[in-house]
Enzyme design. Sequence first.
Site, PDB file in Angstrom:
ATOM      1  N   ASP A   9      75.309  58.087   7.652  1.00 25.19           N
ATOM      2  CA  ASP A   9      75.828  58.652   6.411  1.00 25.19           C
ATOM      3  C   ASP A   9      76.058  57.475   5.445  1.00 25.19           C
ATOM      4  O   ASP A   9      76.079  56.313   5.866  1.00 25.19           O
ATOM      5  CB  ASP A   9      77.137  59.381   6.707  1.00 25.19           C
ATOM      6  CG  ASP A   9      77.853  59.849   5.459  1.00 25.19           C
ATOM      7  OD1 ASP A   9      77.220  60.524   4.636  1.00 25.19           O
ATOM      8  OD2 ASP A   9      79.049  59.512   5.311  1.00 25.19           O
ATOM      9  N   LYS A 184      71.484  68.112   8.144  1.00 25.56           N
ATOM     10  CA  LYS A 184      71.243  66.762   8.647  1.00 25.56           C
ATOM     11  C   LYS A 184      70.660  66.830  10.060  1.00 25.56           C
ATOM     12  O   LYS A 184      69.807  66.026  10.428  1.00 25.56           O
ATOM     13  CB  LYS A 184      72.545  65.949   8.645  1.00 25.56           C
ATOM     14  CG  LYS A 184      73.036  65.564   7.248  1.00 25.56           C
ATOM     15  CD  LYS A 184      74.250  64.643   7.340  1.00 25.56           C
ATOM     16  CE  LYS A 184      74.725  64.221   5.957  1.00 25.56           C
ATOM     17  NZ  LYS A 184      75.856  63.260   6.004  1.00 25.56           N
ATOM     18  N   ASN A 210      80.562  67.163   6.686  1.00 25.65           N
ATOM     19  CA  ASN A 210      79.116  67.419   6.668  1.00 25.65           C
ATOM     20  C   ASN A 210      78.358  66.560   7.682  1.00 25.65           C
ATOM     21  O   ASN A 210      77.134  66.599   7.737  1.00 25.65           O
ATOM     22  CB  ASN A 210      78.540  67.213   5.261  1.00 25.65           C
ATOM     23  CG  ASN A 210      78.720  65.795   4.748  1.00 25.65           C
ATOM     24  OD1 ASN A 210      79.497  65.012   5.280  1.00 25.65           O
ATOM     25  ND2 ASN A 210      78.000  65.466   3.699  1.00 25.65           N
TER      26      ASN A 210
END
Length: 258
Positions: A9, A184, A210
């Site tokens: 990320d 993702k 997320n």
Amino acid sequence: MNIKAVFFDIDGTLVSFKNHKMPASTKEALWQLHNNGIKIFIATGRFKDGLEVLGDIPFDGYITLNGQYCYTNKEVVYENFIEKEDLASLLEVLDEQPFPCGFTMKTGKIYNYKDKRVAEIHSITHNDDQPTGDLSRVLDEKVYQLMCFVSKQEEEKLLEKMPHCTSARWHPLFTDVTPLGGTKQLGIDKFLSYYNIDRQETMAFGDGGNDLQMLNHVAHGIAMGNGEEQLKQIAEYVCDDVDHDGIVKALRHYELIK
């Protein structure tokens, strides 16, 4: 440990929320992974125009917009966009009960309007200064992701009117709304297939809501020390925060770098 792919990320993981930069130690660690023959990937809610913060690190692939647009430096590997029916429903909601909303398209992001909530998020990410304008064209373009500044309760009501969409929230002020299917996690699978890598040979770093699916999906999920508590609970390992060399320490813990 046989790790062939590591997914990262950006905000709160590779890049500090305090100074909006990637620590020098993290850059060095990424270069070491690359030089050791381990493929490195980005997995972010940002789009292509928000990746300048990564500098010249040679990533092997990019999962952007929380999985809606995945690409290498040579080609698009996967894309997923919101159905027109759901966009039409959203525009009706915005007309009746307006809230700030950003529409991310291949041509860029556009907001209906902005207020102090948008300004607060931009102060964190330095990536939300896109213009406001006419939304009439959004039904004629591919919209990959929405940035909806609503509460959790409002989010639930909104998704009832957008049945082909899902959401992921990493900040109390807003949620990212994306089409069903693109995540993702799916982006990871697309790249594993693309490079012929087994899922048992993967690792991922994240800090927000997320990133839950991503950390659950890879063989070794690492939560940042500055991350959300629910992420830490499902992670295999919790490293130090981004401002205290968390990435480096974790990679050394797993003996992937020196």
